[in-house]
Design an enzyme around this catalytic site. Sequence first.
Site, mmCIF file in Angstrom:
data_model
loop_
_atom_site.group_PDB
_atom_site.id
_atom_site.type_symbol
_atom_site.label_atom_id
_atom_site.label_comp_id
_atom_site.label_asym_id
_atom_site.label_seq_id
_atom_site.Cartn_x
_atom_site.Cartn_y
_atom_site.Cartn_z
ATOM 1 N N ASP A 231 0.804 -1.229 0.000
ATOM 2 C CA ASP A 231 0.000 0.000 0.000
ATOM 3 C C ASP A 231 0.834 1.275 0.000
ATOM 4 O O ASP A 231 0.369 2.335 0.440
ATOM 5 C CB ASP A 231 -0.970 0.018 1.192
ATOM 6 C CG ASP A 231 -2.046 -1.053 1.076
ATOM 7 O OD1 ASP A 231 -2.462 -1.343 -0.057
ATOM 8 O OD2 ASP A 231 -2.445 -1.606 2.113
ATOM 9 N N GLU A 232 2.064 1.203 -0.488
ATOM 10 C CA GLU A 232 2.924 2.379 -0.509
ATOM 11 C C GLU A 232 3.425 2.712 -1.919
ATOM 12 O O GLU A 232 4.353 3.490 -2.083
ATOM 13 C CB GLU A 232 4.122 2.177 0.434
ATOM 14 C CG GLU A 232 3.730 2.077 1.901
ATOM 15 C CD GLU A 232 4.932 2.001 2.830
ATOM 16 O OE1 GLU A 232 6.049 2.293 2.362
ATOM 17 O OE2 GLU A 232 4.746 1.648 3.998
#
Length: 288
Positions: A231-232
């Site tokens: 999620d980055e």
Amino acid sequence: MSELSKTFILTITCPDTFGIVASVTSFLADEGAFVTKLEQFGDPESKRFFMRVKFEAGRALRTEAEFSEKFTPIGGRFSMDWKLHDYFRKPRVVLLVSKFGHCLHDMLHRVASNNLRIEIPAIISNHEDMRGIVEWNGIPYYHLPVNRDNKAEQETKLLDVINEHKTDLVGLARYMQVLSTDLCRELEGRCINIHHSFLPSFKGAKPYHQAHKRGVKLIGGTAHYVTADLDEGPIIHQAVERVDHTMTAEDMVEIGRDIESVVFSRAIQMHCEHRVFRNDSKTVIFRR
């Protein structure tokens, strides 16, 4: 459509320097191309230059091979990473989904309405819940259930399906499985995920209920490229909406799902229209 009216999009990334725009536009003019849209950005931090040009081929440059032969010297002079895209070719997007169908339903509607110019050749899921709506739309449905013992085997099958369908982009339409590092690397730059905007504050189950308990005033969604860092990945699109004390957790879930659907579809659209450029850990987006 006749060959003489062929429309292309040229995307360029290279070190920022003098003369790039002049060289590209002069080349296109000399070859009889008609530029209908040109967008550019020079990043003073990364020292990188980004450019998107939409043009009609005109009397020359009617094929990608012909364009490549003539444009390669310019690309080499400026150390360009450039690509030529057929404007009328619909990218092939394979969607992955689990039990939450809001993003999937939205995508299917947009494609059926011709509001999103893509092809969806296949949909993959680790559950059977979405089979009915997918097959009703005439799209092959692949059920690949995942557990801790078969994850590697199922990811191999998943990648086989993606390759079999000559996939340009993979969309994680609320696919609730963490992709392995190897698969993330295999799909680098061509896999988009959508999630709520509460990370890293509210992780795990029922994030909207956690947010409601804390009295948040903004909820939203984030679409980003998938990388091995969970999620980055580089962010493509985001949206938010205000909420207040009168709303229940279920109200927030409903609002959040609407936002996620819109953000996801717009991120897919921007990528497929060749408007998204990677810029280190960020993106450059040329909007309509």
